[in-house]
Design a protein around this motif. Structure first.
Motif, PDB file in Angstrom:
ATOM      1  N   LEU A   1      -5.268   3.859   5.797  1.00 38.95           N
ATOM      2  CA  LEU A   1      -6.151   2.952   6.537  1.00 38.95           C
ATOM      3  C   LEU A   1      -5.401   2.275   7.689  1.00 38.95           C
TER       4      LEU A   1
ATOM      5  N   ILE B   1      -4.864   4.774  10.435  1.00 39.55           N
ATOM      6  CA  ILE B   1      -6.091   5.005  11.216  1.00 39.55           C
ATOM      7  C   ILE B   1      -6.279   3.883  12.230  1.00 39.55           C
ATOM      8  N   LEU B   2      -6.081   2.643  11.733  1.00 40.54           N
ATOM      9  CA  LEU B   2      -6.250   1.462  12.588  1.00 40.54           C
ATOM     10  C   LEU B   2      -5.370   1.554  13.831  1.00 40.54           C
ATOM     11  N   LEU B   3      -4.095   1.899  13.590  1.00 37.52           N
ATOM     12  CA  LEU B   3      -3.152   1.935  14.709  1.00 37.52           C
ATOM     13  C   LEU B   3      -3.384   3.154  15.604  1.00 37.52           C
TER      14      LEU B   3
ATOM     15  N   LEU C   1      -2.380  -8.836   9.787  1.00 43.01           N
ATOM     16  CA  LEU C   1      -3.255  -9.338   8.722  1.00 43.01           C
ATOM     17  C   LEU C   1      -3.318  -8.333   7.573  1.00 43.01           C
ATOM     18  N   PHE C   2      -3.425  -7.068   7.949  1.00 40.14           N
ATOM     19  CA  PHE C   2      -3.492  -5.989   6.950  1.00 40.14           C
ATOM     20  C   PHE C   2      -2.218  -5.986   6.106  1.00 40.14           C
TER      21      PHE C   2
ATOM     22  N   PHE D   1      -0.188  -8.424   5.629  1.00 36.52           N
ATOM     23  CA  PHE D   1      -0.156  -9.640   4.818  1.00 36.52           C
ATOM     24  C   PHE D   1      -0.980  -9.445   3.540  1.00 36.52           C
ATOM     25  N   ILE D   2      -2.184  -8.885   3.708  1.00 37.50           N
ATOM     26  CA  ILE D   2      -3.059  -8.687   2.536  1.00 37.50           C
ATOM     27  C   ILE D   2      -2.461  -7.623   1.609  1.00 37.50           C
ATOM     28  N   LEU D   3      -1.912  -6.553   2.215  1.00 38.55           N
ATOM     29  CA  LEU D   3      -1.298  -5.484   1.400  1.00 38.55           C
ATOM     30  C   LEU D   3      -0.130  -6.044   0.600  1.00 38.55           C
TER      31      LEU D   3
ATOM     32  N   PHE E   1       0.186  -9.081  -0.357  1.00 37.98           N
ATOM     33  CA  PHE E   1      -0.374  -9.907  -1.428  1.00 37.98           C
ATOM     34  C   PHE E   1      -0.770  -9.031  -2.628  1.00 37.98           C
ATOM     35  N   TYR E   2      -1.479  -7.922  -2.328  1.00 39.21           N
ATOM     36  CA  TYR E   2      -1.937  -7.046  -3.412  1.00 39.21           C
ATOM     37  C   TYR E   2      -0.753  -6.422  -4.169  1.00 39.21           C
TER      38      TYR E   2
ATOM     39  N   LYS F   1      -3.663   4.456  -4.545  1.00 44.43           N
ATOM     40  CA  LYS F   1      -4.047   3.168  -3.953  1.00 44.43           C
ATOM     41  C   LYS F   1      -3.130   2.823  -2.781  1.00 44.43           C
ATOM     42  N   ILE F   2      -1.824   2.981  -3.018  1.00 44.33           N
ATOM     43  CA  ILE F   2      -0.864   2.637  -1.958  1.00 44.33           C
ATOM     44  C   ILE F   2      -1.023   3.610  -0.786  1.00 44.33           C
TER      45      ILE F   2
ATOM     46  N   VAL G   1      -3.737   5.248   0.118  1.00 48.54           N
ATOM     47  CA  VAL G   1      -4.988   4.929   0.840  1.00 48.54           C
ATOM     48  C   VAL G   1      -4.760   3.742   1.784  1.00 48.54           C
ATOM     49  N   SER G   2      -4.016   2.736   1.293  1.00 52.03           N
ATOM     50  CA  SER G   2      -3.737   1.566   2.134  1.00 52.03           C
ATOM     51  C   SER G   2      -3.006   1.971   3.399  1.00 52.03           C
TER      52      SER G   2
END
Lengths: 256, 475
Positions: free
Chosen positions: A14, A17-19, A190-191, A193-195, A197-198, A7-8, A10-11
């Motif tokens: 992602l 990839i974005l960057l 944002l990513f 921040f959400i990561l 949080f998770y 899970k970590i 994959v995060s």
């Protein structure tokens, strides 16, 4: 624990990839920008310079004619020769640099008009009647010079307009090169921040609670009662610790 | 409140955007347009943010009402933000506020634009622009609800689908959702085929169908439908604009021969009567003024009445040039909007209908003080709670557009422009009058004014109460 790692991972994949894609887009757009910039600065600089030289050449020729008409043959001829040579070289340079068909048409018109002018500029020293005849100069020569100058002026304006369009295009391209970077900075924040949080919600908070429960176990001998949400890995960990505690309690007090 | 649940559902919302952005990117890549990278990267961002929460996702659990409210309101905000990404990255006329305005105007199906040169935009961007209206038309949340299991969707359903929508379709939630989506897709396909036969290119036909069925009104041409000068195209669009402004559940009922159908609805009859009467009055006035011949006046009046009445916003003429009386009548039609359960935004005609029934009830109560009166619509008794909700909504609605007209006029915008821009924004209609007429645009409105108008558009789309419930009542 393999799932947790996945899970970590994959995060982070992602996020990478974005960057990376933002980087690739920015590099691609910057290369286009670089090419456009070269065209604008180098090629167009030469064209603008050649057009201004064309204007200077015409003025030299005009002055040469006037000198001949006032009796200074040698200086006049010299000036006309140098003007003509400057005209030819700057014309060739301008022809290479121009971009639009309208500019090409205009340049062709200048060549034709200049050809007509060349046919008659010998007249003042070949024909004695024309010598000192300013009326002939005004009608036959000066008006032609003015038309050619006007055409050069028009082509210069056309080229300036073209330059403006090119510059606007570069501005748009530079925005296209910068924007993916800016957007990806905000998206990554944002990513993250959400990561965060998770990770907090699914891992940090339950692990902290396990730690607190273990501390209370040391003093109160209680079995842990923690909710690990839907996180299977932590549920397994809590189960294992509870089993261990039960075994420990049984060892210390076999009657329990 | 469980944020992990909210993130997961917002992710699903973004997935729809990612799909349509990907399609738009394919068009741009095929046509080798400058927008290909902007669209592709926007699709990637939406995809990553939709997949990411699913990596950590729990199995589905029932959603609480507050969470449902949060998902609906933030779902719209996130959608509008992500929709602005390709505009921001592509550039051109799109500054950040312009991109936000165009995106909100698209998703809320308002159809107001800041663009002065629509035809110079890449085809991929234009397709995305039309897609935003198609996604927003039915409400992106409806699409999300359709793929969620019933247990986890009821709270979102109650927050998104108003009680006035359910009033016309007394079946269960899932059935209503199925009917809405089936009619929506069916009408879009039917219109695309009809417009292609009438002479529109396939690309334009799909784009215009997307924006007609969603009552959005974005066009691929600067002069909107006036560009085609084709009577058949106008008539086809009129038919589909009318259908799109009626309750989709009733259209479904008509085709499946259910008891609740278009022919039995009092509201449908009243709405169509008002539109027909308005068309004749406007056509009469235009003929009398000598602006057009009668048939020409009738053609333009019919198109403008259905366009502004259904809140689509297409144009065949510049209505700013029409007499003031006709402009006022069109403004009223913009205000009353189409039916609930349709893709029209804003007030919804049902509430106007209920309002007049309440007035009638009050008059009868005054005449017969001891009498007990109830309101019935299409033979169905209306709950007193719904009457109360309608009145509160109506007052709030008037208060909001009055306040935004006031704010706009503070920015030195002339009265007619400020007033009509506020009405058109909150009604999700599109064009207004004055500077923002049917052949004009919103480019000249100051940035703050554009922001105020986008708030109006969102309030109109979310039917005001949901937003207030989330931001005001929770405190």
């Amino acid at each position: 624990m393999r799932k947790l790692k996945l899970k970590i991972n994959v995060s982070f994949i992602l996020l990478s990839i974005l960057l990376s894609v933002a980087g690739v887009i920015a590099i691609y757009e910057l290369r286009i920008l670089d090419r456009s910039f070269n065209t604008l600065i180098l090629d167009n600089y030469k064209t603008v310079e050649s057009l201004s030289q064309l204007m200077r050449a015409i003025e030299l020729e005009d002055s040469g004619i006037l000198l001949i008409m006032s009796g200074d043959y040698d200086e006049g001829k010299k000036m006309i020769r140098s003007g003509n040579s400057l005209f030819n070289s700057s014309y060739t340079l301008a022809r290479k640099g121009i971009k639009t068909t309208e500019e090409t048409d205009k340049l062709n018109e200048i060549a034709l008009l200049h050809g007509d002018l060349r046919k008659i500029w010998d007249k003042p020293y070949l024909d004695a009647e024309i010598m000192n005849n300013m009326e002939w100069y005004r009608i036959e020569m000066h008006s032609r010079f003015l038309v050619i100058k006007q055409k050069v002026h028009e082509i210069t304006e056309m080229h300036q307009e073209f330059l403006y369009k090119e510059a606007s295009l570069i501005k748009a391209n530079s925005r296209r090169a910068i924007m993916p970077g800016i957007v990806s900075i905000f998206a990554s924040l944002l990513f993250a921040f959400i990561l965060n949080f998770y990770i907090n919600h699914y891992f940090v908070v339950p692990i902290t609670r396990i730690n607190q429960e273990l501390k209370s176990f040391k003093t109160g001998q209680s079995i842990m009662d923690i909710e690990a949400g839907q996180n299977k890995e932590l549920q397994e960990l809590i189960q294992s610790i509870n089993d261990l505690i039960r075994r420990l309690i049984r060892k210390q007090n076999p009657l329990k | 409140m469980r944020f992990e649940v909210i993130f997961k559902h917002l992710g699903i919302v973004l997935l729809f955007n990612a799909i349509f952005l990907f399609l738009a990117a394919l068009i741009s890549i095929y046509l080798k347009e400058t927008s290909a990278l902007a669209l592709s990267y926007s699709a990637l961002i939406c995809f990553i943010f939709s997949v990411f929460p699913l990596v950590f996702s729990d199995k589905s659990t029932p959603i609480e009402f507050t969470e449902g409210l949060f998902i609906v309101v933030f779902g719209w905000l996130v959608t509008c933000l992500s929709g602005a990404l390709p505009y921001i990255m592509w550039g051109g006329e799109f500054s950040i506020i312009n991109a936000w305005f165009e995106s909100v105007s698209g998703f809320t199906t308002t159809g107001s634009t800041i663009l002065t040169e629509i035809e110079s935009l890449p085809k991929g961007i234009l397709f995305w622009r039309s897609s935003t209206q198609w996604i927003g038309g039915l409400g992106i949340i409806i699409f999300v609800l359709a793929i969620l299991p019933k247990t986890s969707s009821s709270s979102i359903y109650n927050a998104e689908v108003s009680s006035i929508t359910k009033m016309n379709f007394p079946f269960n939630n899932k059935k209503l959702l199925q009917a809405l989506i089936l009619v929506y897709v069916g009408l879009t396909l039917a219109q695309s085929v009809s417009l292609t036969f009438a002479g529109m290119s396939l690309y334009d036909a799909i784009n215009h169908s997307f924006t007609t069925i969603s009552t959005g009104g974005f066009s691929t041409k600067n002069n909107s439908i006036a560009w085609y000068q084709n009577l058949w195209i106008e008539l086809i669009i009129v038919v589909f604009m009318v259908l799109s402004a009626l309750h989709f559940g009733l259209i479904y009922g008509t085709f499946t021969r259910k008891h609740n159908n278009l022919f039995r609805s009092d509201i449908v009859r009243a709405l169509l009567f008002i539109w027909l009467a308005s068309t004749l009055i406007i056509a009469g006035k235009l003929t009398w003024e000598g602006s057009y011949s009668f048939w020409s006046a009738l053609r333009h009046a019919l198109f403008q009445v259905t366009s502004l009445g259904s809140n689509t916003g297409f144009a065949t003429v510049d209505t700013v040039q029409w007499p003031f009386f006709t402009q006022l009548l069109l403004l009223y039609l913009m205000f009353q909007t189409g039916m609930s359960g349709s893709t029209s935004g804003g007030l919804k005609f049902d509430r106007i209908f209920i309002f007049f029934k309440i007035v009638q009830k009050q008059i009868r109560s005054l005449q017969h003080p001891r009498g007990i009166f109830t309101i019935k619509i299409s033979g169905q008794r209306i709950d007193e709670k719904l009457e109360q909700q309608t009145m509160v909504f109506l007052l709030l609605y008037i208060f909001i557009f009055s306040a935004s007209s006031f704010i706009l006029s503070l920015m030195n915008i002339d009265g007619m422009t400020a007033f009509s821009a506020s009405i058109t924004a909150i009604s999700n209609c599109g064009p207004g009058f004055g500077e923002v007429g049917s052949m004009g645009n919103f480019a000249g409105v100051p940035d703050l004014g554009k922001f105020v108008l986008t708030i109006n558009m969102l309030l109109g789309r979310l039917e005001v109460m949901n937003v207030l419930a989330l931001f005001v009542l929770r405190r």
